[in-house]
Design a protein around this motif. Sequence first.
Motif, PDB file in Angstrom:
ATOM      1  N   MET A 144       0.836  -1.207   0.000  1.00 26.87           N
ATOM      2  CA  MET A 144       0.000   0.000   0.000  1.00 26.87           C
ATOM      3  C   MET A 144       0.872   1.259   0.000  1.00 26.87           C
ATOM      4  N   GLY A 145       0.468   2.239  -0.806  1.00 29.11           N
ATOM      5  CA  GLY A 145       1.223   3.486  -0.887  1.00 29.11           C
ATOM      6  C   GLY A 145       2.532   3.368  -1.650  1.00 29.11           C
ATOM      7  N   HIS A 146       2.747   2.267  -2.328  1.00 26.04           N
ATOM      8  CA  HIS A 146       3.983   2.032  -3.065  1.00 26.04           C
ATOM      9  C   HIS A 146       3.663   1.585  -4.493  1.00 26.04           C
ATOM     10  N   GLY A 147       4.570   1.904  -5.401  1.00 24.80           N
ATOM     11  CA  GLY A 147       4.462   1.425  -6.772  1.00 24.80           C
ATOM     12  C   GLY A 147       3.125   1.755  -7.401  1.00 24.80           C
ATOM     13  N   ARG A 148       2.463   0.721  -7.921  1.00 23.08           N
ATOM     14  CA  ARG A 148       1.190   0.901  -8.621  1.00 23.08           C
ATOM     15  C   ARG A 148      -0.019   0.670  -7.725  1.00 23.08           C
ATOM     16  N   SER A 149       0.209   0.435  -6.443  1.00 27.83           N
ATOM     17  CA  SER A 149      -0.917   0.240  -5.526  1.00 27.83           C
ATOM     18  C   SER A 149      -1.458   1.575  -5.038  1.00 27.83           C
ATOM     19  N   GLU A 150      -2.698   1.551  -4.574  1.00 29.40           N
ATOM     20  CA  GLU A 150      -3.347   2.778  -4.112  1.00 29.40           C
ATOM     21  C   GLU A 150      -2.806   3.190  -2.748  1.00 29.40           C
ATOM     22  N   GLY A 151      -3.141   4.428  -2.384  1.00 28.09           N
ATOM     23  CA  GLY A 151      -2.772   4.960  -1.078  1.00 28.09           C
ATOM     24  C   GLY A 151      -1.831   6.142  -1.190  1.00 28.09           C
TER      25      GLY A 151
END
Length: 268
Positions: free
Chosen positions: A63-70
């Motif tokens: 979460m909050g990294h790369g292509r993930s949301e956040g």
Amino acid sequence: MAESREHTFTGTRGRVTVREWPHDDPRYIALLCHGYGEHIGRYEYVADRLVRHGAAVYGPDHMGHGRSEGERVLIDDYEDVVTDVHTVEERARAEHPGVPVVLIGHSMGGMIAARYAQRYGSGLTALVLSGPVIGEWQVLTELLAYPEPPDTPIDPATLSRDLSVGAAYGEDPLVWHGPFKRRTLEALSSMLDTIRKSGTLGALPTLWIHGEDDQLVPPAGSRIGIEAARGTDFTERIYPAARHEVFNETNKDEVLDDVTTFLTRTLP
């Protein structure tokens, strides 16, 4: 390099993107946990070696990294990240019933992997911790002394003796290049305390690998946590002069040979 594909699922705090490196008839499933501020796409070489060793490989962008949301690099509770990784394991097991699972975590991902092993270790065949943030991490203490952490970017030269690794890191748009978030640091501190209080890894075969010249996560601090959590089947490899990202070091093939040799020993 091995071919990969992506899928997403609804995680504990929003959509999580997972990369898969498939194998038609895997000997085992390898779960990868990446480090702070980066993303799973930086593990193509590792995944390729594991696929050639017989693994189906899965790794989420936390979460909050790369292509993930956040919000970028914001993690309020690392237990949620562990839960998301478990969702990835459940999908992998559904696609490959009865296949053993190993977990490999680097840096912050090593901390996540250690906690994962405490929560879900009964389902794992082996654990690999690479330069893990575990035990005592002086950087954390220093940054928490500020109401708002200062913007002190990672020096790319500390990642690897192969300076092209640091150059690529510095130019990667999916890597976070800003300051730590205080809430993330507080959550990290809480997770280190939880790991300390949650017992050993028991009989789970565990390999600890670390660069001797790791200036980002010095091995002496990690050793304190390793010694507290290690179980009865434990192996360590400290690589002379190597820096933080041993999977991207000039001797990365030696490192991955050690990992695959360890996994071969542990696989049924």
